[in-house]
Design a protein around this motif. Structure first.
Motif, short mmCIF file in Angstrom:
data_model
loop_
_atom_site.label_atom_id
_atom_site.label_comp_id
_atom_site.label_asym_id
_atom_site.label_seq_id
_atom_site.Cartn_x
_atom_site.Cartn_y
_atom_site.Cartn_z
N MET A 134 0.85 -1.20 0.00
CA MET A 134 0.00 0.00 0.00
C MET A 134 0.88 1.25 0.00
SD MET A 134 -2.89 1.25 2.66
CE MET A 134 -3.91 -0.19 2.91
N ASN A 135 0.42 2.24 -0.70
CA ASN A 135 1.13 3.51 -0.73
C ASN A 135 1.36 4.04 0.70
OD1 ASN A 135 1.39 6.42 -0.69
ND2 ASN A 135 1.10 6.27 -2.90
N LYS A 136 2.56 4.55 0.95
CA LYS A 136 2.89 4.95 2.33
C LYS A 136 2.04 6.13 2.82
CE LYS A 136 7.59 3.21 2.19
NZ LYS A 136 9.02 3.53 2.17
N THR A 137 1.79 7.08 1.91
CA THR A 137 0.97 8.22 2.32
C THR A 137 -0.43 7.75 2.70
OG1 THR A 137 2.19 9.49 0.69
CG2 THR A 137 0.30 10.57 1.70
N LEU A 192 -1.18 4.86 3.92
CA LEU A 192 -1.06 4.22 5.24
C LEU A 192 -1.13 5.26 6.35
CD1 LEU A 192 1.80 1.60 4.92
CD2 LEU A 192 -0.42 1.21 5.96
N ILE A 193 -0.42 6.38 6.12
CA ILE A 193 -0.40 7.43 7.14
C ILE A 193 -1.79 8.04 7.28
CG2 ILE A 193 0.55 9.71 7.70
CD1 ILE A 193 3.10 8.73 6.16
N ILE A 194 -2.44 8.32 6.14
CA ILE A 194 -3.79 8.88 6.18
C ILE A 194 -4.70 7.96 6.98
CG2 ILE A 194 -5.82 9.45 4.78
CD1 ILE A 194 -3.87 10.29 2.55
N LYS A 195 -4.57 6.67 6.69
CA LYS A 195 -5.44 5.69 7.34
C LYS A 195 -5.23 5.70 8.86
CE LYS A 195 -5.93 0.81 7.43
NZ LYS A 195 -5.15 -0.36 7.05
N ARG A 196 -3.96 5.73 9.27
CA ARG A 196 -3.69 5.72 10.70
C ARG A 196 -4.20 6.99 11.38
NH1 ARG A 196 -1.04 6.72 15.40
NH2 ARG A 196 -0.76 8.84 14.68
N GLU A 197 -3.90 8.14 10.73
CA GLU A 197 -4.33 9.42 11.31
C GLU A 197 -5.85 9.43 11.45
OE1 GLU A 197 -2.46 11.73 12.48
OE2 GLU A 197 -0.53 10.91 11.81
N LEU A 250 -8.10 6.74 11.43
CA LEU A 250 -8.67 5.75 12.35
C LEU A 250 -8.36 6.06 13.80
CD1 LEU A 250 -8.16 2.40 10.42
CD2 LEU A 250 -10.27 3.69 10.78
N SER A 251 -7.13 6.51 14.06
CA SER A 251 -6.77 6.73 15.47
C SER A 251 -7.62 7.85 16.06
CB SER A 251 -5.29 7.05 15.60
OG SER A 251 -5.02 8.32 15.07
N ARG A 252 -8.10 8.77 15.21
CA ARG A 252 -8.93 9.86 15.74
C ARG A 252 -10.40 9.52 15.78
NH1 ARG A 252 -4.59 12.21 13.96
NH2 ARG A 252 -3.73 13.84 15.27
N VAL A 253 -10.85 8.83 14.74
CA VAL A 253 -12.28 8.50 14.67
C VAL A 253 -12.66 7.51 15.77
CG1 VAL A 253 -13.98 7.36 13.22
CG2 VAL A 253 -12.48 9.05 12.24
N ARG A 254 -11.68 6.69 16.17
CA ARG A 254 -11.98 5.70 17.21
C ARG A 254 -11.94 6.30 18.61
NH1 ARG A 254 -7.86 1.26 15.60
NH2 ARG A 254 -8.69 0.50 13.64
N LYS A 255 -11.42 7.51 18.71
CA LYS A 255 -11.29 8.12 20.04
C LYS A 255 -12.65 8.36 20.65
CE LYS A 255 -7.02 10.72 20.34
NZ LYS A 255 -6.48 11.97 19.84
N GLY A 312 0.11 13.40 4.76
CA GLY A 312 -0.73 12.30 5.21
C GLY A 312 -1.52 12.70 6.45
N LYS A 313 -0.83 13.35 7.35
CA LYS A 313 -1.49 13.79 8.58
C LYS A 313 -2.56 14.83 8.27
CE LYS A 313 0.93 14.20 12.32
NZ LYS A 313 0.24 13.26 13.19
N ILE A 314 -2.24 15.79 7.43
CA ILE A 314 -3.20 16.85 7.11
C ILE A 314 -4.44 16.27 6.43
CG2 ILE A 314 -3.55 18.85 5.60
CD1 ILE A 314 -0.74 19.77 6.28
N ILE A 315 -4.22 15.38 5.47
CA ILE A 315 -5.36 14.80 4.75
C ILE A 315 -6.18 13.91 5.68
CG2 ILE A 315 -6.05 13.27 2.86
CD1 ILE A 315 -3.49 14.29 1.39
N GLY A 316 -5.49 13.12 6.49
CA GLY A 316 -6.19 12.22 7.41
C GLY A 316 -7.10 12.99 8.35
N ILE A 317 -6.59 14.10 8.88
CA ILE A 317 -7.38 14.88 9.82
C ILE A 317 -8.50 15.61 9.10
CG2 ILE A 317 -7.27 16.79 11.49
CD1 ILE A 317 -4.52 15.77 12.29
N ALA A 318 -8.26 16.03 7.84
CA ALA A 318 -9.33 16.64 7.06
C ALA A 318 -10.49 15.65 6.91
CB ALA A 318 -8.82 17.06 5.68
#
Lengths: 310, 445
Positions: free
Chosen positions: B1-4, B6-11, B13-18, B225-231
């Motif tokens: 999987m593309n690394k970016t 992966l980062i988006i996914k982690r950013e 999921l880790s927030r949505v699950r909070k 990745g972080k910016i997009i994930g949080i968006a």
């Protein structure tokens, strides 16, 4: 042997501060390179350039193919941490996948290492519930689970008790036997002696020593002797003359032990000839310097040299 | 999987699950729905028949006051104490006291046990006023039919004239209110989520997980990745809020209407606005203008172009968020902990704050120079343009919208580029007192 990674004439400065000054280094494939140097010598900058985290201001970095594949580098930084609220397994999987492994590959490799280090019960624990030692173990596992061709470890033993440090040492040796090239940056000189095949000593942004460990030893071991004797220390000192220098002298139970350095290529026989008439010799051997001695000698020399200029 | 990815996914999921995210997703709509449902409930609560005791100290001046269907008047000449006793006994819902000075001060006092709606209060006033006027006709020798002819109601509808299409559209304040709501939402979301980007960067830096990660991915990948994930988290939250709020309000509306009123009542309730308007139009013209303001809300809401507004909301939220979160990522990378961020956050978020305050002004004059400029400048446009768009933009001024959108995209791309340069140096710097000057130096490293 062929190099796996080399840097040529690299320099790097941060504002006024020169962190690396025209450094060249080739890491031989299959070697264990001990990267030594005092704090602030430029080791971390060098490692960051080797790992591609930062680029040099000038000079080139060459990463060679390994078995016709792109060489995979894995790096365990000295300042290492984990996402505190993430679960152990998720975290391990995430960081391993980030190194470019597929999910399946990462899972298989990690399972193997988790079993080996008896960490399988932790899988669903959040990282911040682990002790520091456990976190260090997890970090080591994550670093090696990506099956790197080149493994760069910065102070891998810090935070480990002697038992666990030994386990890590053995794993490093085992990885090396499997053909992994390892760069080991540490202040723990005894582990350098146990593990490393090559030494690279950095000081003030320059490489001072870059050679096989055995070569380094013989190079610095030359011209130093350790001996024990009985008799007058004054007579002993006089007998040394200008060809030999007394480095240290200690006395225990009327037996004196001395360390002698020769100026120029003088043999043990010459030393014996000079001393025999005056004292009763108990033992004499050529001194084999520890890495610690070599380290201190090289670093102090530079300091002495540069002091008048400052 | 593309690394970016992966980062988006982690950013993400880790927030949505909070727990805090889930709580916000539920609480937000609950609060909004409560407000909405209360409004509906209050509007439905009116038709309780009012039975009002009138103490007329000039009795029989107001005898046989006729309140129509809803309000029943009982005019008596009794003492105030007796009247209060009667109110207490429960027969009446309210007490209207018109004292001797009515002829000079034209006022009275109304006492109630349960507050009648604003509309009922107005109706009572109008009935009394009308009676007063009719009484005065005698004094001036005017016949009632003459009076009705003299009374000349004048109503002014306002239209926005479009010089290009020769088209005219009735203007109203409601779309502006909707736009204002959207601009507040954008302000809130940009603020909340760009700060999350900063926190995320600081977390990685202070956890020291950063070096492990950037040895496997480029700093730029991690930052984007972080910016997009949080968006994506922000958009999810917005979507959840919208769906949940509408479901809750819709459900409650249905439940309230069907439990409290029969079908006929509901339709009557819905039609009441027009009925009332018609009945009143004949009587008093002032009533008409005041009534139309409050009661046409639903018809006015229908005139708001919601698809356009939602599209614009998404564009300006994403654009503004990218701009501000890039700056926040740079700040996060430059500091060692949360407490050091204060000195940076204020200057960076100042334009955002300014545009929020300015949107009140823009609301009252959406085409003033300040409104035009602020809606073009990328740092203020996300919040202010929403208000202007809601009011409708003349086709001759469309270039302003295009320019504003273009500038926003160009600026956030530039800002991400600059931020990534600060970021890649900043994340590896510890123990250095960060400043804007220092950050500019990092651009060159």
């Amino acid at each position: 042997m062929a190099a796996i990674l080399s840097v040529t004439n690299i320099s790097k400065s941060f504002g006024e501060f020169v962190a690396l000054d025209n450094v060249s280094l080739a890491i031989e494939s299959g070697s264990i390179l001990g990267l030594l140097g005092p704090n602030g010598a430029g080791k971390t900058t060098l490692i960051r350039i080797l790992t591609g985290i930062t680029g040099p201001d000038s000079g080139s970095v060459n990463l060679f193919e390994h078995n016709h594949k792109v060489t995979r580098i894995s790096y365990l930084p000295e300042e290492r941490g984990l996402y505190k609220s993430m679960k152990v397994w998720e975290q391990a999987l995430y960081l391993t996948q980030l190194k470019g492994l597929s999910r399946i590959e990462a899972t298989t490799n990690l399972k193997l290492w988790f079993d080996k280090f008896q960490m399988s019960e932790w899988l669903n624990k959040p990282v911040d519930s682990l002790s520091k030692g456990m976190q260090q173990r997890l970090q080591f596992v994550i670093t090696v689970a990506s099956k790197p061709d080149l493994l760069i470890l910065d102070e891998p033993f810090s935070g480990f008790d002697p038992v666990n440090a030994d386990i890590i040492k053995n794993e490093i040796l085992a990885l090396s036997e499997c053909g992994v090239t390892i760069v080991l940056s540490t202040h723990n000189m005894s582990s350098v002696e146990q593990l490393c095949t090559h030494i690279c000593l950095v000081n003030r942004g320059k490489i001072m020593i870059n050679n096989h460990l055995s070569e380094v030893r013989s190079q610095y071991g030359k011209n130093q002797f350790e001996l024990t004797f009985q008799g007058s220390t004054v007579a002993f000192a006089n007998a040394l003359g200008h060809r030999f220098e007394l480095v240290s002298l200690a006395t225990k139970n009327e037996i004196h032990s001395a360390q002698i350095k020769t100026h120029g290529p003088h043999s043990a026989n010459e030393l014996l000839r000079a001393l025999l008439p005056y004292v009763e010799l108990k033992s004499l051997k050529e001194h084999s310097p520890s890495m610690n001695d070599i380290f201190l000698e090289v670093v102090n020399e530079v300091q002495l040299e540069s002091t008048p200029h400052e | 999987m593309n690394k970016t990815l992966l980062i988006i996914k982690r950013e993400y999921l880790s927030r949505v699950r909070k727990r805090s995210f889930i709580l916000m997703s539920i609480l937000g709509p609950l609060i909004m729905a409560t407000v909405g449902i209360t409004a509906i409930y209050l509007s439905l609560d009116e038709p309780e028949n009012q039975h009002i005791l009138v103490i007329d100290e000039n009795y029989p001046l107001f005898e046989n006051l006729d309140g129509g269907d809803l309000v029943k008047f009982d005019v008596q000449d009794i003492s105030v104490d007796d009247a209060f006793a009667a109110l207490k006994s429960g027969e009446y819902t309210g007490l209207l006291h018109i004292n001797k000075k009515y002829y000079t001060n034209h006022s009275g006092s109304f006492y109630f046990k349960k507050q009648p709606s604003f509309r009922v209060q107005r109706k009572i006033e109008q009935i009394v006023q009308q009676r007063g006027e009719i009484l005065k006709l005698g004094e001036f020798n005017i016949s009632e039919s003459d009076y009705k002819r003299i009374k000349t109601p004048f109503e002014m509808a306002t239209f926005k004239f479009d010089s290009i299409s020769n088209d005219a559209q009735e203007t109203d304040i409601t779309p502006g209110l909707v736009g204002f709501g959207f601009s507040i939402l954008i302000y809130m979301f940009i603020f909340m989520y760009s700060v999350q980007v900063m926190r995320g960067v600081i977390e990685e830096k202070s956890n020291r997980v950063i070096e492990v990660i950037i040895s496997s991915v480029k700093p730029f990948q991690l930052m984007t990745g972080k910016i997009i994930g949080i968006a994506a988290v922000g958009l999810t939250q917005f979507l959840l809020w919208t769906i949940l709020t509408f479901t809750l309000v819709g459900g409650a509306q249905y439940a309230l209407l069907s439990s409290k009123y029969s079908g006929n009542d509901v339709s009557r309730q819905m039609n009441m606005t027009t009925e009332l308007k018609q009945s009143m139009a004949a009587e008093t013209p002032e009533a008409l203008t005041s009534m139309s303001d409050q009661n046409n809300l639903f018809t006015q809401l229908k005139r708001v172009n919601f698809p356009l507004m939602l599209g614009m909301f998404l564009f300006y939220f994403v654009g503004g968020y990218l701009l501000y979160s890039a700056m926040m990522a740079a700040v996060g990378s430059a500091v060692d902990n949360d407490t050091d961020t204060q000195q940076f956050i204020l200057p960076i978020t100042f334009p955002l704050l300014l545009s929020y305050v300015a949107s009140f002004v823009i609301f009252s004059n959406p085409n003033s120079p300040i409104a035009v400029w602020m809606s073009i400048i990328p740092f203020t446009s996300p919040v202010t343009m929403m208000v202007r768009i809601a009011f409708g933009i003349e086709s001759g001024d469309m270039w302003q919208v295009w320019l504003s959108m273009f500038l926003l995209v160009a600026t956030f791309i530039t800002m991400i580029w600059i931020a990534s340069k600060v970021y890649r140096t900043g994340i590896l710097m510890y123990g250095k007192k960060a400043s804007f000057k220092e950050m500019i130096k990092w651009l060159k490293y």
